[in-house]
Design a protein around this motif. Structure first.
Motif, PDB file in Angstrom:
ATOM      1  N   GLU A  72      11.060   9.731   7.393  1.00 37.78           N
ATOM      2  CA  GLU A  72      10.537   9.331   6.125  1.00 37.78           C
ATOM      3  C   GLU A  72      10.585  10.319   5.151  1.00 37.78           C
ATOM      4  OE1 GLU A  72       8.086   5.417   7.436  1.00 37.78           O
ATOM      5  OE2 GLU A  72       6.875   7.192   7.428  1.00 37.78           O
ATOM      6  N   ASP A 114       8.234  10.930   1.254  1.00 35.78           N
ATOM      7  CA  ASP A 114       7.607  10.201   0.254  1.00 35.78           C
ATOM      8  C   ASP A 114       8.003  10.301  -1.064  1.00 35.78           C
ATOM      9  OD1 ASP A 114       7.027  12.874  -0.650  1.00 35.78           O
ATOM     10  OD2 ASP A 114       5.017  13.021   0.434  1.00 35.78           O
ATOM     11  N   ILE A 161       0.188   7.136   7.857  1.00 36.39           N
ATOM     12  CA  ILE A 161       1.452   7.041   7.178  1.00 36.39           C
ATOM     13  C   ILE A 161       0.971   6.436   5.763  1.00 36.39           C
ATOM     14  CG2 ILE A 161       3.474   5.870   6.580  1.00 36.39           C
ATOM     15  CD1 ILE A 161       3.743   5.606   9.734  1.00 36.39           C
ATOM     16  N   ARG A 215       6.355   5.533   1.149  1.00 36.88           N
ATOM     17  CA  ARG A 215       7.398   6.146   1.881  1.00 36.88           C
ATOM     18  C   ARG A 215       8.629   5.510   2.068  1.00 36.88           C
ATOM     19  NH1 ARG A 215       5.833  10.764   4.161  1.00 36.88           N
ATOM     20  NH2 ARG A 215       3.761  11.356   4.314  1.00 36.88           N
TER      21      ARG A 215
END
Length: 250
Positions: A57, A59, A12, A16
């Motif tokens: 999520e 970005d 990850i 985000r």
């Protein structure tokens, strides 16, 4: 899109933000955490992967990723598909992953086994799960399940079974010398062991019937499991014949 190894997920990246929902591309279907989805497989000839969305999520470039927990089909498990596995059966695995939201093709419903057997009509989006599955070891939870009939197999909701009015056990027609067509025409059924009881009278169609309420042929019987006087259990341990045996050895 391909599944990563169990326990291995994409890293990850920082920056985000968590999203409440995601609309599947080209549709008006909204996906939220907790929903089950169909995801595009790496091989076009295979059925879609099934996953439960854990988190969504995006970005800074608005590339959306979904954190998911995979469901495995029986043929994807270490033991493979068995006779008692239904066509719509899935195992909830301990395999977590992160995938692009663009690989989501649609939504589906993964029912509990009990709720699935109560469906009047099974749609393309309907699946069921009765086991959790450890992808690395092939172990199942729960590690035991009731078995039925003379063949002592767990229940497959795709298979027709008939219930004996005497002992209340359930039988596959082939295991008691009947065809599926003959079983569907039955209004009463008594197994060979119960047919010799003095309390059971012979019916005109050659099968025996009891003075109790009529018991019809049923496709679904999970709701009756708690009422059985005795059930044979299979458990994930090695054992001799006629004792609890390994689920994967069936």
């Amino acid at each position: 899109m391909a599944k990563t190894r169990p326990g291995v997920a994409s890293k990850i990246k920082p920056g985000r933000k968590e999203l409440d929902s995601y609309t599947i591309k080209g549709t008006n279907k909204v996906v939220r955490a907790g929903d089950c989805v169909l995801m595009r497989p790496s091989d076009a000839g295979k059925p879609p992967y099934v996953a439960r969305v854990e988190k969504i999520e995006a970005d800074a470039r608005n590339n959306v990723k979904v954190h998911c927990r995979w469901y495995y089909r029986p043929e994807e498990s270490l033991g493979g598909r068995r006779q008692f596995h239904g066509a719509k059966e899935l195992f909830l695995s301990d395999h977590f992953d992160v995938q692009s939201a663009h690989t989501i093709e649609g939504k589906c419903i993964v029912h509990t086994f009990k709720n699935y057997t109560r469906l009047e009509n099974v749609g393309a989006e309907d699946y069921y799960c009765r086991f959790e599955y450890k992808a690395a070891t092939g172990a199942f939870t729960p590690d035991r399940v009731a078995v039925y009939c003379k063949c002592e197999m767990p229940y497959n909701p795709d298979d027709l079974m008939v219930q004996c009015e005497g002992c209340k056990d359930w039988y596959h027609p082939a295991c008691v010398g009947m065809t599926i067509e003959e079983a569907k025409k039955l209004d009463h059924f008594v197994c060979a062991e119960c047919s010799s009881d003095d309390d059971v009278k012979k019916s005109q169609n050659g099968f025996t019937s009891s003075p109790a309420d009529d018991v019809k042929v049923r496709w679904s019987f999970f709701s009756h499991l708690l009422y059985r006087c005795s059930i044979t259990l299979i458990t994930l341990v090695s054992a001799p014949l006629c004792a609890p045996v390994s689920l994967t050895s069936i």
